[in-house]
Design a protein around this motif. Structure first.
Motif, PDB file in Angstrom:
ATOM      1  N   SER A  29       0.831  -1.198   0.000  1.00  0.00           N
ATOM      2  CA  SER A  29       0.000   0.000   0.000  1.00  0.00           C
ATOM      3  C   SER A  29       0.869   1.253   0.000  1.00  0.00           C
ATOM      4  N   ASP A  30       2.000   1.216   0.701  1.00  0.00           N
ATOM      5  CA  ASP A  30       2.920   2.340   0.740  1.00  0.00           C
ATOM      6  C   ASP A  30       4.348   1.812   0.577  1.00  0.00           C
ATOM      7  N   PRO A  31       4.945   1.971  -0.603  1.00  0.00           N
ATOM      8  CA  PRO A  31       6.278   1.412  -0.834  1.00  0.00           C
ATOM      9  C   PRO A  31       7.355   1.998   0.072  1.00  0.00           C
ATOM     10  N   THR A  32       7.202   3.239   0.503  1.00  0.00           N
ATOM     11  CA  THR A  32       8.208   3.841   1.375  1.00  0.00           C
ATOM     12  C   THR A  32       8.235   3.154   2.734  1.00  0.00           C
ATOM     13  N   VAL A  33       7.067   2.891   3.284  1.00  0.00           N
ATOM     14  CA  VAL A  33       6.984   2.204   4.570  1.00  0.00           C
ATOM     15  C   VAL A  33       7.499   0.777   4.445  1.00  0.00           C
ATOM     16  N   GLU A  34       7.154   0.114   3.346  1.00  0.00           N
ATOM     17  CA  GLU A  34       7.617  -1.261   3.140  1.00  0.00           C
ATOM     18  C   GLU A  34       9.137  -1.314   3.003  1.00  0.00           C
ATOM     19  N   ASN A  35       9.730  -0.377   2.277  1.00  0.00           N
ATOM     20  CA  ASN A  35      11.185  -0.358   2.119  1.00  0.00           C
ATOM     21  C   ASN A  35      11.891  -0.045   3.440  1.00  0.00           C
ATOM     22  N   ALA A  36      11.328   0.851   4.233  1.00  0.00           N
ATOM     23  CA  ALA A  36      11.914   1.158   5.541  1.00  0.00           C
ATOM     24  C   ALA A  36      11.831  -0.054   6.461  1.00  0.00           C
ATOM     25  N   PHE A  37      10.697  -0.748   6.428  1.00  0.00           N
ATOM     26  CA  PHE A  37      10.551  -1.960   7.235  1.00  0.00           C
ATOM     27  C   PHE A  37      11.535  -3.038   6.783  1.00  0.00           C
ATOM     28  N   THR A  38      11.686  -3.189   5.481  1.00  0.00           N
ATOM     29  CA  THR A  38      12.614  -4.183   4.942  1.00  0.00           C
ATOM     30  C   THR A  38      14.048  -3.842   5.322  1.00  0.00           C
TER      31      THR A  38
END
Length: 140
Positions: free
Chosen positions: A31-40
């Motif tokens: 849903s939000d690639p920025t949040v997913e990349n930060a989590f990853t």
């Protein structure tokens, strides 16, 4: 001085690569690639700490051997990264299914990344004593 720095960055690079490789297995869009990349990225740092602690002593042993014999070949460090990643991530009684094989392949690729990063930082200049004409061993 470059050996500890290279080892830390190699473990960090392998952990971050493994994190991105594992999270890319899910084909669902985020849903939000920025949040997913930060989590990853955060998970990659956590993986680096966890897997790095498992592979720390075998890595130190291997690096002592390469430093002692002044081995500078990229292939040695790539092979060593493969062996360490298999040691750190593969359980002996692990069931063999498609998911386990996919995770093992991603872990092996992360080992290659770690070996390459170490070679770039410290492996190219390996050797406790640099051999010159004056300090070569005498042949019999």
């Amino acid at each position: 001085m470059m050996v500890p720095f290279g080892l830390i960055l190699a473990i960090l690079a392998a952990g971050i690569f493994l994190s991105f490789a594992v999270f890319s297995m899910d084909p669902a869009p985020a849903s939000d690639p920025t949040v997913e990349n930060a989590f990853t990225l955060f998970t990659g740092v956590f993986l680096a700490g966890t897997l790095g602690s498992i592979a720390f002593y075998p890595a130190i042993l291997g690096l002592m051997i390469t430093e002692f014999f002044s081995w500078r070949s990229l292939w040695i460090y790539l092979g060593f990264g493969l062996a360490l990643s298999l040691f750190a991530t593969h359980a002996p009684g692990e069931p063999v299914d498609s998911l386990a094989i996919a995770l093992d392949m991603r872990a092996l690729a992360a080992g290659l990344v770690g070996g390459f990063v170490y070679w770039l930082i410290a492996g190219r200049g390996a050797g406790i004593v640099q051999r010159t004409k004056d300090n070569r061993p005498k042949s019999l």
